[in-house]
Design an enzyme around this catalytic site. Sequence first.
Site, PDB file in Angstrom:
ATOM      1  N   ASP A  96       0.851  -1.192   0.000  1.00  7.69           N
ATOM      2  CA  ASP A  96       0.000   0.000   0.000  1.00  7.69           C
ATOM      3  C   ASP A  96       0.890   1.246   0.000  1.00  7.69           C
ATOM      4  O   ASP A  96       1.892   1.313   0.713  1.00  7.69           O
ATOM      5  CB  ASP A  96      -0.919  -0.011   1.234  1.00  7.69           C
ATOM      6  N   ILE A  97       0.498   2.229  -0.791  1.00  7.65           N
ATOM      7  CA  ILE A  97       1.297   3.452  -0.933  1.00  7.65           C
ATOM      8  C   ILE A  97       1.268   4.294   0.348  1.00  7.65           C
ATOM      9  O   ILE A  97       2.153   5.112   0.582  1.00  7.65           O
ATOM     10  CB  ILE A  97       0.772   4.264  -2.145  1.00  7.65           C
ATOM     11  N   ASN A 148     -13.029  -3.309   2.522  1.00  9.33           N
ATOM     12  CA  ASN A 148     -14.086  -2.313   2.666  1.00  9.33           C
ATOM     13  C   ASN A 148     -15.062  -2.438   1.496  1.00  9.33           C
ATOM     14  O   ASN A 148     -14.651  -2.750   0.381  1.00  9.33           O
ATOM     15  CB  ASN A 148     -13.479  -0.906   2.672  1.00  9.33           C
ATOM     16  N   VAL A 203     -10.918   2.907  -3.604  1.00 10.65           N
ATOM     17  CA  VAL A 203     -10.573   2.364  -4.918  1.00 10.65           C
ATOM     18  C   VAL A 203     -11.591   1.275  -5.242  1.00 10.65           C
ATOM     19  O   VAL A 203     -11.701   0.274  -4.503  1.00 10.65           O
ATOM     20  CB  VAL A 203      -9.142   1.792  -4.955  1.00 10.65           C
ATOM     21  N   HIS A 237     -10.266  -5.326  -3.064  1.00 12.54           N
ATOM     22  CA  HIS A 237      -8.914  -5.623  -2.578  1.00 12.54           C
ATOM     23  C   HIS A 237      -8.966  -6.005  -1.120  1.00 12.54           C
ATOM     24  O   HIS A 237      -9.721  -5.427  -0.343  1.00 12.54           O
ATOM     25  CB  HIS A 237      -7.989  -4.423  -2.763  1.00 12.54           C
ATOM     26  N   HIS A 271      -6.967  -5.750   2.273  1.00 13.80           N
ATOM     27  CA  HIS A 271      -5.848  -5.121   2.966  1.00 13.80           C
ATOM     28  C   HIS A 271      -5.246  -6.186   3.868  1.00 13.80           C
ATOM     29  O   HIS A 271      -5.964  -6.782   4.664  1.00 13.80           O
ATOM     30  CB  HIS A 271      -6.333  -3.987   3.872  1.00 13.80           C
TER      31      HIS A 271
END
Length: 102
Positions: free
Chosen positions: A30-31, A87, A96, A100, A102
């Site tokens: 993750d950025i 989420n 986004v 995905h 996390h």
Amino acid sequence: MAETIFDKIINREIPADIVYEDDQSLAFKDINPQAPVHLLIIPKVRIATINDLKDDQETLIGHLFTVARDLAREMGFDESGYRVVMNCGEQAGQTVFHIHLH
Ligand code: 5GP
């Protein structure tokens, strides 16, 4: 559904720190990490939210979890523990719209 930044990562149009890839999935850092290790594990096919999942994608979603399991083991925190989150929707904090873990 619209393309997201994650399609650009899949297609190598923008850089990402990719830690795992196979024909169905991709995992990268993750950025904006919220934990000492914060990875995102995504399917390569575009699925906007959990609400958009098709019944025949159950195996694909299960696969994201086995990738999480294997990465936790490889990175050495499988026994100490980790949190896995997905989420669904803006109100839940999804930003986004390409599902995905996390
Ligand atoms: P969400 O809020 O949708 O559950 O999570 C989206 C996550 O994607 C956030 O934690 C955010 O930091 C991460 N993210 C957004 N854009 C990028 C990007 O361009 N590269 C990477 N590696 N992570 C991103």
